[in-house]
Design a protein around this motif. Structure first.
Motif, mmCIF file in Angstrom:
data_model
loop_
_atom_site.group_PDB
_atom_site.id
_atom_site.type_symbol
_atom_site.label_atom_id
_atom_site.label_comp_id
_atom_site.label_asym_id
_atom_site.label_seq_id
_atom_site.Cartn_x
_atom_site.Cartn_y
_atom_site.Cartn_z
ATOM 1 N N ILE A 67 0.862 -1.181 0.000
ATOM 2 C CA ILE A 67 0.000 0.000 0.000
ATOM 3 C C ILE A 67 0.899 1.230 0.000
ATOM 4 O O ILE A 67 1.924 1.265 0.690
ATOM 5 C CB ILE A 67 -0.981 -0.014 1.198
ATOM 6 N N SER A 68 0.522 2.200 -0.827
ATOM 7 C CA SER A 68 1.287 3.444 -0.918
ATOM 8 C C SER A 68 0.337 4.563 -1.329
ATOM 9 O O SER A 68 -0.852 4.329 -1.531
ATOM 10 C CB SER A 68 2.402 3.309 -1.958
ATOM 11 N N LYS A 69 0.863 5.748 -1.490
ATOM 12 C CA LYS A 69 0.047 6.885 -1.919
ATOM 13 C C LYS A 69 -0.450 6.727 -3.356
ATOM 14 O O LYS A 69 -1.353 7.420 -3.768
ATOM 15 C CB LYS A 69 0.836 8.170 -1.766
ATOM 16 N N ASN A 70 0.147 5.792 -4.094
ATOM 17 C CA ASN A 70 -0.238 5.577 -5.492
ATOM 18 C C ASN A 70 -1.208 4.422 -5.692
ATOM 19 O O ASN A 70 -1.809 4.302 -6.758
ATOM 20 C CB ASN A 70 1.003 5.333 -6.348
ATOM 21 N N GLY A 71 -1.322 3.529 -4.701
ATOM 22 C CA GLY A 71 -2.204 2.387 -4.883
ATOM 23 C C GLY A 71 -2.028 1.316 -3.833
ATOM 24 O O GLY A 71 -1.379 1.525 -2.810
ATOM 25 N N ALA A 72 -2.609 0.165 -4.116
ATOM 26 C CA ALA A 72 -2.545 -0.964 -3.189
ATOM 27 C C ALA A 72 -2.566 -2.266 -3.981
ATOM 28 O O ALA A 72 -3.139 -2.330 -5.069
ATOM 29 C CB ALA A 72 -3.717 -0.936 -2.213
ATOM 30 N N THR A 73 -1.926 -3.291 -3.420
ATOM 31 C CA THR A 73 -1.922 -4.630 -4.017
ATOM 32 C C THR A 73 -2.499 -5.609 -3.009
ATOM 33 O O THR A 73 -2.072 -5.631 -1.851
ATOM 34 C CB THR A 73 -0.494 -5.052 -4.422
ATOM 35 N N LEU A 74 -3.475 -6.396 -3.465
ATOM 36 C CA LEU A 74 -4.109 -7.406 -2.628
ATOM 37 C C LEU A 74 -4.034 -8.747 -3.334
ATOM 38 O O LEU A 74 -3.971 -8.801 -4.568
ATOM 39 C CB LEU A 74 -5.585 -7.069 -2.380
ATOM 40 N N THR A 75 -4.037 -9.815 -2.554
ATOM 41 C CA THR A 75 -4.096 -11.163 -3.114
ATOM 42 C C THR A 75 -5.322 -11.882 -2.558
ATOM 43 O O THR A 75 -5.821 -11.556 -1.474
ATOM 44 C CB THR A 75 -2.837 -11.993 -2.799
ATOM 45 N N MET A 76 -5.791 -12.869 -3.333
ATOM 46 C CA MET A 76 -6.933 -13.675 -2.931
ATOM 47 C C MET A 76 -6.709 -15.103 -3.419
ATOM 48 O O MET A 76 -6.485 -15.313 -4.623
ATOM 49 C CB MET A 76 -8.221 -13.114 -3.552
ATOM 50 N N MET A 102 -9.410 -1.059 -4.526
ATOM 51 C CA MET A 102 -9.436 0.368 -4.858
ATOM 52 C C MET A 102 -9.781 1.229 -3.640
ATOM 53 O O MET A 102 -9.303 2.354 -3.517
ATOM 54 C CB MET A 102 -10.362 0.609 -6.043
ATOM 55 N N VAL A 103 -10.566 0.687 -2.709
ATOM 56 C CA VAL A 103 -10.806 1.386 -1.439
ATOM 57 C C VAL A 103 -9.486 1.533 -0.687
ATOM 58 O O VAL A 103 -9.172 2.609 -0.145
ATOM 59 C CB VAL A 103 -11.856 0.640 -0.578
ATOM 60 N N PHE A 104 -8.679 0.467 -0.658
ATOM 61 C CA PHE A 104 -7.385 0.554 0.029
ATOM 62 C C PHE A 104 -6.400 1.444 -0.726
ATOM 63 O O PHE A 104 -5.532 2.059 -0.106
ATOM 64 C CB PHE A 104 -6.818 -0.830 0.331
ATOM 65 N N ALA A 105 -6.530 1.557 -2.039
ATOM 66 C CA ALA A 105 -5.718 2.529 -2.774
ATOM 67 C C ALA A 105 -6.049 3.939 -2.295
ATOM 68 O O ALA A 105 -5.143 4.767 -2.104
ATOM 69 C CB ALA A 105 -5.951 2.391 -4.276
ATOM 70 N N CYS A 106 -7.343 4.216 -2.064
ATOM 71 C CA CYS A 106 -7.749 5.517 -1.520
ATOM 72 C C CYS A 106 -7.159 5.726 -0.125
ATOM 73 O O CYS A 106 -6.663 6.808 0.200
ATOM 74 C CB CYS A 106 -9.273 5.630 -1.471
ATOM 75 N N ALA A 107 -7.200 4.682 0.701
ATOM 76 C CA ALA A 107 -6.627 4.782 2.050
ATOM 77 C C ALA A 107 -5.129 5.064 1.975
ATOM 78 O O ALA A 107 -4.595 5.860 2.753
ATOM 79 C CB ALA A 107 -6.893 3.501 2.839
ATOM 80 N N GLY A 108 -4.447 4.424 1.038
ATOM 81 C CA GLY A 108 -3.022 4.687 0.855
ATOM 82 C C GLY A 108 -2.765 6.127 0.451
ATOM 83 O O GLY A 108 -1.797 6.752 0.903
ATOM 84 N N LEU A 109 -3.631 6.674 -0.390
ATOM 85 C CA LEU A 109 -3.511 8.070 -0.807
ATOM 86 C C LEU A 109 -3.541 8.993 0.404
ATOM 87 O O LEU A 109 -2.749 9.921 0.507
ATOM 88 C CB LEU A 109 -4.647 8.426 -1.769
ATOM 89 N N PHE A 110 -4.457 8.725 1.336
ATOM 90 C CA PHE A 110 -4.618 9.568 2.513
ATOM 91 C C PHE A 110 -3.677 9.209 3.659
ATOM 92 O O PHE A 110 -3.534 9.974 4.592
ATOM 93 C CB PHE A 110 -6.059 9.492 3.025
ATOM 94 N N GLY A 111 -3.091 8.021 3.615
ATOM 95 C CA GLY A 111 -2.258 7.582 4.726
ATOM 96 C C GLY A 111 -3.080 7.104 5.901
ATOM 97 O O GLY A 111 -2.556 6.863 6.981
ATOM 98 N N GLN A 112 -4.369 6.943 5.702
ATOM 99 C CA GLN A 112 -5.288 6.465 6.733
ATOM 100 C C GLN A 112 -6.604 6.085 6.059
ATOM 101 O O GLN A 112 -6.865 6.507 4.938
ATOM 102 C CB GLN A 112 -5.540 7.543 7.788
ATOM 103 N N MET A 113 -7.408 5.303 6.760
ATOM 104 C CA MET A 113 -8.701 4.926 6.215
ATOM 105 C C MET A 113 -9.660 6.079 6.434
ATOM 106 O O MET A 113 -9.838 6.547 7.552
ATOM 107 C CB MET A 113 -9.222 3.654 6.898
#
Length: 173
Positions: A67-76, A102-113
């Motif tokens: 997770i970073s300010k640019n996005g997030a990577t998840l696995t399933m 994509m919700v976690f990409a937004c959280a990464g952008l803000f540095g918090q949920m």
């Protein structure tokens, strides 16, 4: 006929007050990627997922690997509970995974949920989801003051082939 109007000095004071309100609202609500020094780690994001998301989303067994300010990577993991006839991963699972990533990409952008609401979600299914694991890489396309535009690519492993793409817009609630 009587008219009520503001004096020139009252009009100027009102204009300055409105400008101050607009600037204050923008400073507190809009994404501030340059000014925001907060970062969210994958472990912190995983804890949020494990404790705050709906049980049916948690049942997807998603893992936040980056997770970073640019996005997030998840696995399933691709499990029998998520597949349909022919051991093909269901589209519903892919759509939920993409939205969550994509919700976690937004959280990464803000540095918090922060609370965001999905205003639209579009998924394009490219090929059958076969394999052991899906990797979803979500990116911030354009952050705005109230709307955040995102995209995601889902890849099946071990074949390394893209199986779906998605785009979504989120409203910063």
């Amino acid at each position: 006929m009587s008219h009520s109007c503001l004096s020139h000095s009252d009009s100027v004071a009102l204009a300055y007050a409105l400008i101050w309100i607009i600037r204050s609202r923008h400073a507190t609500l809009g994404p501030t990627t340059q000014e925001n020094s907060m970062t969210l780690t994958p472990d912190q994001a995983q804890t949020i997922f494990d404790t705050a998301f709906a049980p049916w989303v948690r049942a997807l067994d998603l893992t936040i690997t980056d997770i970073s300010k640019n996005g997030a990577t998840l696995t399933m993991p691709i499990t029998p509970d998520l597949t349909r006839m022919g051991d093909v991963l269901s589209g519903q699972a892919l759509a939920a995974m993409a939205d969550t990533a994509m919700v976690f990409a937004c959280a990464g952008l803000f540095g918090q949920m922060k609370p965001v609401a999905t205003t639209n979600l579009e998924v394009q299914f490219l090929r059958a989801g076969l394999g052991d694991l899906v990797v979803c890489e979500a990116q911030i396309v354009k952050p705005g003051r109230n709307l955040i535009f995102t995209r995601a690519v889902m890849r099946a492993e071990p074949l390394g082939k893209d199986i779906a793409t998605a785009t979504a817009t989120f409203y910063l609630a």
